[in-house]
Design a protein around this motif. Structure first.
Motif, PDB file in Angstrom:
ATOM      1  N   ASP A  66      61.794  58.767  20.150  1.00 30.50           N
ATOM      2  CA  ASP A  66      61.091  58.343  18.933  1.00 30.50           C
ATOM      3  C   ASP A  66      61.467  59.239  17.756  1.00 30.50           C
ATOM      4  O   ASP A  66      61.641  58.749  16.625  1.00 30.50           O
ATOM      5  N   PHE A  67      61.583  60.546  18.012  1.00 30.96           N
ATOM      6  CA  PHE A  67      61.942  61.481  16.949  1.00 30.96           C
ATOM      7  C   PHE A  67      63.328  61.169  16.400  1.00 30.96           C
ATOM      8  O   PHE A  67      63.533  61.135  15.178  1.00 30.96           O
ATOM      9  N   VAL A  68      64.285  60.942  17.269  1.00 28.53           N
ATOM     10  CA  VAL A  68      65.655  60.654  16.840  1.00 28.53           C
ATOM     11  C   VAL A  68      65.701  59.351  16.042  1.00 28.53           C
ATOM     12  O   VAL A  68      66.317  59.287  14.971  1.00 28.53           O
ATOM     13  N   GLU A  69      65.053  58.327  16.554  1.00 27.28           N
ATOM     14  CA  GLU A  69      65.087  57.031  15.868  1.00 27.28           C
ATOM     15  C   GLU A  69      64.400  57.088  14.508  1.00 27.28           C
ATOM     16  O   GLU A  69      64.855  56.464  13.551  1.00 27.28           O
ATOM     17  N   ALA A  70      63.329  57.864  14.406  1.00 29.52           N
ATOM     18  CA  ALA A  70      62.590  57.959  13.145  1.00 29.52           C
ATOM     19  C   ALA A  70      63.319  58.804  12.105  1.00 29.52           C
ATOM     20  O   ALA A  70      63.086  58.653  10.897  1.00 29.52           O
ATOM     21  N   ASN A  71      64.214  59.683  12.562  1.00 28.71           N
ATOM     22  CA  ASN A  71      64.876  60.623  11.640  1.00 28.71           C
ATOM     23  C   ASN A  71      66.396  60.496  11.670  1.00 28.71           C
ATOM     24  O   ASN A  71      67.103  61.422  11.305  1.00 28.71           O
ATOM     25  N   ARG A  72      66.895  59.337  12.059  1.00 27.27           N
ATOM     26  CA  ARG A  72      68.338  59.153  12.221  1.00 27.27           C
ATOM     27  C   ARG A  72      69.112  59.469  10.952  1.00 27.27           C
ATOM     28  O   ARG A  72      70.162  60.120  10.998  1.00 27.27           O
ATOM     29  N   ASP A  73      68.638  59.018   9.812  1.00 27.47           N
ATOM     30  CA  ASP A  73      69.358  59.253   8.551  1.00 27.47           C
ATOM     31  C   ASP A  73      69.387  60.737   8.202  1.00 27.47           C
ATOM     32  O   ASP A  73      70.423  61.266   7.776  1.00 27.47           O
TER      33      ASP A  73
ATOM     34  N   PRO B 225      74.051  69.396  10.272  1.00 29.46           N
ATOM     35  CA  PRO B 225      74.646  69.761  11.566  1.00 29.46           C
ATOM     36  C   PRO B 225      73.621  69.594  12.698  1.00 29.46           C
ATOM     37  O   PRO B 225      72.509  70.112  12.606  1.00 29.46           O
ATOM     38  N   THR B 226      73.992  68.869  13.737  1.00 29.23           N
ATOM     39  CA  THR B 226      73.054  68.618  14.828  1.00 29.23           C
ATOM     40  C   THR B 226      73.698  68.873  16.188  1.00 29.23           C
ATOM     41  O   THR B 226      74.921  68.902  16.323  1.00 29.23           O
ATOM     42  N   ALA B 227      72.830  69.053  17.184  1.00 27.11           N
ATOM     43  CA  ALA B 227      73.288  69.222  18.562  1.00 27.11           C
ATOM     44  C   ALA B 227      72.265  68.591  19.489  1.00 27.11           C
ATOM     45  O   ALA B 227      71.096  68.409  19.123  1.00 27.11           O
ATOM     46  N   PHE B 228      72.716  68.265  20.686  1.00 28.91           N
ATOM     47  CA  PHE B 228      71.828  67.699  21.705  1.00 28.91           C
ATOM     48  C   PHE B 228      72.108  68.389  23.027  1.00 28.91           C
ATOM     49  O   PHE B 228      73.271  68.549  23.417  1.00 28.91           O
ATOM     50  N   PHE B 229      71.061  68.844  23.702  1.00 29.27           N
ATOM     51  CA  PHE B 229      71.241  69.421  25.038  1.00 29.27           C
ATOM     52  C   PHE B 229      70.325  68.714  26.034  1.00 29.27           C
ATOM     53  O   PHE B 229      69.216  68.308  25.697  1.00 29.27           O
ATOM     54  N   GLN B 230      70.850  68.546  27.228  1.00 28.25           N
ATOM     55  CA  GLN B 230      70.141  67.801  28.260  1.00 28.25           C
ATOM     56  C   GLN B 230      70.075  68.600  29.557  1.00 28.25           C
ATOM     57  O   GLN B 230      71.059  69.224  29.958  1.00 28.25           O
ATOM     58  N   LEU B 231      68.926  68.575  30.210  1.00 32.83           N
ATOM     59  CA  LEU B 231      68.763  69.187  31.518  1.00 32.83           C
ATOM     60  C   LEU B 231      68.588  68.090  32.562  1.00 32.83           C
ATOM     61  O   LEU B 231      67.842  67.128  32.328  1.00 32.83           O
ATOM     62  N   SER B 232      69.267  68.243  33.682  1.00 34.64           N
ATOM     63  CA  SER B 232      69.148  67.240  34.740  1.00 34.64           C
ATOM     64  C   SER B 232      69.567  67.819  36.077  1.00 34.64           C
ATOM     65  O   SER B 232      70.281  68.822  36.143  1.00 34.64           O
TER      66      SER B 232
ATOM     67  N   TRP C 173      72.567  57.739  17.320  1.00 32.45           N
ATOM     68  CA  TRP C 173      72.736  59.108  16.831  1.00 32.45           C
ATOM     69  C   TRP C 173      74.052  59.688  17.343  1.00 32.45           C
ATOM     70  O   TRP C 173      74.483  59.392  18.447  1.00 32.45           O
ATOM     71  N   HIS C 174      74.694  60.525  16.504  1.00 30.74           N
ATOM     72  CA  HIS C 174      75.971  61.125  16.866  1.00 30.74           C
ATOM     73  C   HIS C 174      75.928  62.640  16.620  1.00 30.74           C
ATOM     74  O   HIS C 174      76.359  63.113  15.573  1.00 30.74           O
ATOM     75  N   PRO C 175      75.393  63.403  17.575  1.00 31.99           N
ATOM     76  CA  PRO C 175      75.310  64.861  17.391  1.00 31.99           C
ATOM     77  C   PRO C 175      76.691  65.502  17.354  1.00 31.99           C
ATOM     78  O   PRO C 175      77.650  64.990  17.939  1.00 31.99           O
TER      79      PRO C 175
END
Length: 206
Positions: free
Chosen positions: A70-77, A83-90, A117-119
Motif C-alpha cells: 500500500d505504501f509503494v502504490e500510494a507513493n509511486r510518483d 534514490p530508492t532501494a528494496f530489500f527482502q527477507l525470505s 515501482w523500479h527501485p
C-alpha cells in the motif's frame, strides 16, 4: 547530510532488525535514517520530506506485507523522483540452492510488476525461523517449509539466516549511490571509496 526513510514490513521482527542495521550504517556515514514499521507510519507522513527511501519486506506464505504494498502504490510518483532501494527477507534466500534463489528473485519481480515501482538497488537476504513466536498451526506449517528448505525442523529453538555482512554491504552500496546521485559526501571520506568494502562487507584499509 541526507534524510532517508526506511519503512518496512515484518512478521516476527527480523525485517525490523535488518532495517535498524541498515539505518545504523547510514547514520554512521553522517546521514539521518529513520526506520519505521509500515503499519505504524503517521497518516500525515510525506515522502517528499525525505531525500531517499529504502523499503523492506519479508515473505510470508508467498506474499509481502500489505502495508508495504500500500505504501509503494500510494507513493509511486514520489519514489520515482528520488534514490530508492528494496530489500527482502525470505526462507528462499537462506540457502544457496539455485532454484530457491530464483524463487526469492521471483517474489521481488512479482512485487515490482504489480506495484509499478523500479527501485535503484535490491537486496535479498535470508530471514529467520521464530518457532518460539509461532502459534501451533503456523509452527507446523513453518516446520514443513523449513524441512524442504533448510532442514531446520527442531521447533524447540529459533534459527537466524541473515548474513549481516551482506546487509552491511548492501547498505554501504546504497549509501554510496545516494551520495553520488545527490552530490553529497559521507562523514568519513573512506566510505566514499567502494574499495574500502570487500565482497563480504568488511572494511579494508590500505
Amino acid at each position: 547530510m541526507v534524510s532517508i526513510l526506511i519503512p518496512y514490513g515484518t512478521g516476527e521482527g527480523q525485517t525490523a532488525t535488518v532495517a535498524d542495521r541498515i539505518a545504523d550504517v547510514l547514520d554512521e556515514r553522517g546521514h539521518d535514517a529513520t526506520a519505521i514499521d509500515a503499519e505504524e507510519l503517521p497518516p500525515d507522513l510525506e515522502v517528499d520530506g525525505f531525500d531517499a527511501v529504502c523499503i523492506g519486506a519479508s515473505i510470508h506464505m508467498g506474499k509481502h506485507q500489505s502495508a508495504v504494498r500500500d505504501f509503494v502504490e500510494a507513493n509511486r510518483d514520489a519514489l520515482a523522483s528520488r534514490p530508492t532501494a528494496f530489500f527482502q527477507l525470505s526462507m528462499s534466500s537462506a540457502v544457496a540452492d539455485e532454484t530457491r534463489q530464483a524463487e526469492a528473485a521471483g517474489y521481488v519481480d512479482e512485487f515490482l510488476e504489480e506495484t509499478g515501482w523500479h527501485p535503484d538497488r535490491i537486496g535479498l537476504f535470508g530471514g529467520a525461523l521464530r518457532y518460539s513466536k509461532y502459534g501451533f498451526l503456523k509452527r507446523l506449517l513453518m516446520k514443513r517449509i523449513a524441512g524442504d528448505a533448510t532442514g531446520d525442523t527442531d521447533t524447540s529453538r529459533d534459527y537466524e539466516y541473515t548474513d549481516w555482512h551482506e546487509v552491511d554491504a548492501f547498505a554501504a552500496d546504497y549509501a554510496a549511490f545516494v551520495e553520488s546521485r545527490l552530490g553529497v559526501r559521507p562523514a568519513d571520506p573512506r566510505d566514499a571509496d567502494p574499495s574500502n568494502v570487500d565482497s563480504s562487507g568488511e572494511e579494508t584499509l590500505e
